[in-house]
Design a protein around this motif. Structure first.
Motif, PDB file in Angstrom:
ATOM      1  N   CYS A  43      50.882  80.359  37.906  1.00 15.91           N
ATOM      2  CA  CYS A  43      50.557  80.602  39.318  1.00 15.91           C
ATOM      3  C   CYS A  43      51.460  81.721  39.824  1.00 15.91           C
ATOM      4  O   CYS A  43      52.648  81.762  39.484  1.00 15.91           O
ATOM      5  CB  CYS A  43      50.781  79.329  40.134  1.00 15.91           C
ATOM      6  SG  CYS A  43      50.682  79.535  41.937  1.00 15.91           S
ATOM      7  N   VAL A  44      50.925  82.619  40.616  1.00 15.19           N
ATOM      8  CA  VAL A  44      51.716  83.698  41.217  1.00 15.19           C
ATOM      9  C   VAL A  44      52.091  83.317  42.642  1.00 15.19           C
ATOM     10  O   VAL A  44      51.223  82.948  43.446  1.00 15.19           O
ATOM     11  CB  VAL A  44      50.950  85.033  41.198  1.00 15.19           C
ATOM     12  CG1 VAL A  44      51.678  86.081  42.050  1.00 15.19           C
ATOM     13  CG2 VAL A  44      50.802  85.541  39.766  1.00 15.19           C
ATOM     14  N   ALA A  80      48.901  90.282  38.242  1.00 16.63           N
ATOM     15  CA  ALA A  80      47.783  89.583  37.610  1.00 16.63           C
ATOM     16  C   ALA A  80      47.312  90.321  36.361  1.00 16.63           C
ATOM     17  O   ALA A  80      46.982  89.701  35.337  1.00 16.63           O
ATOM     18  CB  ALA A  80      46.632  89.429  38.597  1.00 16.63           C
ATOM     19  N   ILE A 123      49.734  89.673  33.543  1.00 13.84           N
ATOM     20  CA  ILE A 123      49.531  88.323  32.986  1.00 13.84           C
ATOM     21  C   ILE A 123      48.304  88.302  32.091  1.00 13.84           C
ATOM     22  O   ILE A 123      48.307  87.710  31.006  1.00 13.84           O
ATOM     23  CB  ILE A 123      49.405  87.287  34.118  1.00 13.84           C
ATOM     24  CG1 ILE A 123      50.727  87.188  34.896  1.00 13.84           C
ATOM     25  CG2 ILE A 123      49.023  85.912  33.566  1.00 13.84           C
ATOM     26  CD1 ILE A 123      50.628  86.396  36.185  1.00 13.84           C
ATOM     27  N   LEU A 125      46.371  83.015  34.125  1.00 12.45           N
ATOM     28  CA  LEU A 125      46.576  82.946  35.573  1.00 12.45           C
ATOM     29  C   LEU A 125      45.524  82.030  36.180  1.00 12.45           C
ATOM     30  O   LEU A 125      44.327  82.305  36.105  1.00 12.45           O
ATOM     31  CB  LEU A 125      46.482  84.340  36.188  1.00 12.45           C
ATOM     32  CG  LEU A 125      46.647  84.431  37.703  1.00 12.45           C
ATOM     33  CD1 LEU A 125      47.976  83.840  38.158  1.00 12.45           C
ATOM     34  CD2 LEU A 125      46.535  85.883  38.162  1.00 12.45           C
TER      35      LEU A 125
END
Length: 397
Positions: A140-141, A173, A176, A184
């Motif tokens: 999770c960002v 993102a 990732i 993600l």
């Protein structure tokens, strides 16, 4: 029968200090959270509860889904006890826990870790390098939800993530997406300047006006900025959730189209700090009792212990509140003490050695770091005693 009489009767066989949870009050508080969320699911913040059996009770109620954990070891422990959909809301540098997660495909399906920079990904990769086979890790960002104005000279909100603008989030993102072993799955953004700051502080009209103005402007900024961020990231990743808010901002955050779930936890207990929010209605549910052990003066009753200060700025708002009987106050030069706390006021004149004084903690879950058991009260009956994290030998911070 008033609350003090109910609590005294229900716990007559217990020796203080101890902590209780009023189940009727907690159920009413939970219903109010659901009303405010207007149909959006609520992810339960475990730091505000810190009791595994109580988390199970809450998640059994309609409308509550998933846990927002505060450490990865905590999330792994909860996963090993059957909990699913666990979001670790703070980045972790626990190498052992990361290696455990990467080596456990069951836990890896249910636990999401939070990052806010490529450096976090580098750290995780180094921590799990020796794990074979390695499970794919859910990520999770964390987005900076602070309100920044005057060319960056003024900031309202906590110092968390460096990811602030849509292109910041999209760039991370993309990083990732290119890293093998990561997926993600979500975004989160905690607007502490709204959810964590009461908009009805006592006896300070000017400060109240300023808080409400900043919160209104911040909420307007977030609706636009968070929406743009989510749209940008969805071009790169298939997000399962977008989390935001806290007990203090549930209804505001839930109105945002970009948000799929809100977070809440302290609202179940309704600690002292929630008294200073206009939109939060509730009844104190979690209390602790301390015995009167001295009568040094006619208007003074001294209780055992009491120095259970809450985290945050070091000011009087972080002290526990002497709650029942009403009308007690701290001695100005002693406050809440490590081993004893003198209490002043007319209400103290009627207290005798051995009587109980009921307190509210300023915050919610921190109470459970002081007590190993929560005694559950329904009406004037003690119906069950359940362990806190501490009672199960778990202290994660």
């Amino acid at each position: 029968m008033d609350d003090r009489q109910r609590y005294d009767r229900a716990t007559a066989a217990l020796e203080p200090p101890f902590a209780i949870l009023d189940l009727a009050a907690m159920r009413a508080n939970a219903a109010d959270l659901l009303r405010r969320s207007a149909g959006k699911p609520i992810r339960v913040t475990s730091k505000s509860v810190r009791s595994r059996p109580l988390l199970e009770r809450i998640l059994a109620m309609d409308g509550f889904r998933g846990i927002m954990a505060f450490t990865l070891p905590e999330a792994l422990w909860l996963a090993s006890n059957g909990f699913t959909d666990l979001l670790v809301a703070y980045p972790t540098t626990d190498r052992h826990a990361l290696a455990t997660l990467a080596g456990d495909p069951v836990a890896a399906r249910h636990v999401t870790v939070t990052v806010d920079s490529p450096a976090h990904l580098d750290f995780i990769e180094a921590a799990v390098a020796g794990v074979h086979p390695r499970a794919e890790l859910r990520v999770c960002v964390d987005i900076d939800a602070a309100y920044v104005t005057l060319a960056g000279r003024y900031r309202a909100g906590v110092l968390r993530s460096p990811v602030r603008r849509p292109h910041d989030a999209a760039d991370l993102a993309a990083v990732i997406a290119k890293r093998p072993g990561f997926r993600l799955t979500g975004l989160m953004a905690y607007e502490a300047q709204i959810a964590g700051v009461g908009d009805a502080p006592p006896a300070n009209a000017l400060r109240t006006q300023a808080i409400r103005l900043i919160q209104a402007r911040s909420a307007k900024d977030l609706i636009l900025r968070r929406g743009l961020i989510v749209n940008a990231v969805r071009q790169i990743a298939d997000l399962e959730f977008v989390n935001g808010g806290g007990t203090g901002s549930v209804e505001r955050t839930a109105r945002e189209k970009a948000i799929t779930e809100v977070a809440a936890g302290s609202g179940f207990f309704h600690p002292r700090l929630l008294d200073f929010y206009r939109r939060v209605t509730g009844h104190p549910a979690a209390l602790f009792a301390l015995p009167v052990v001295r009568r040094p003066a006619a208007d003074t009753a001294t209780v055992l212990g009491g120095g259970y200060l809450a985290s945050g700025p070091a000011d009087p708002s972080r002290l526990p509140q002497p709650y029942l009987p009403a009308g007690l106050r701290y001695a100005p030069h002693e406050g809440a003490g490590e081993v004893q706390t003198p209490l002043l006021g007319q209400a103290a004149e009627d207290l005798r050695i051995g009587d109980r004084v009921w307190f509210r903690h300023a915050k919610a879950g921190e109470l459970c770091e002081r007590f190993d058991t929560l005694h559950l009260i329904d009406g004037d009956t003690l119906v069950e005693s359940i362990p806190t994290y501490r009672g199960e030998g778990r202290t994660f911070l």
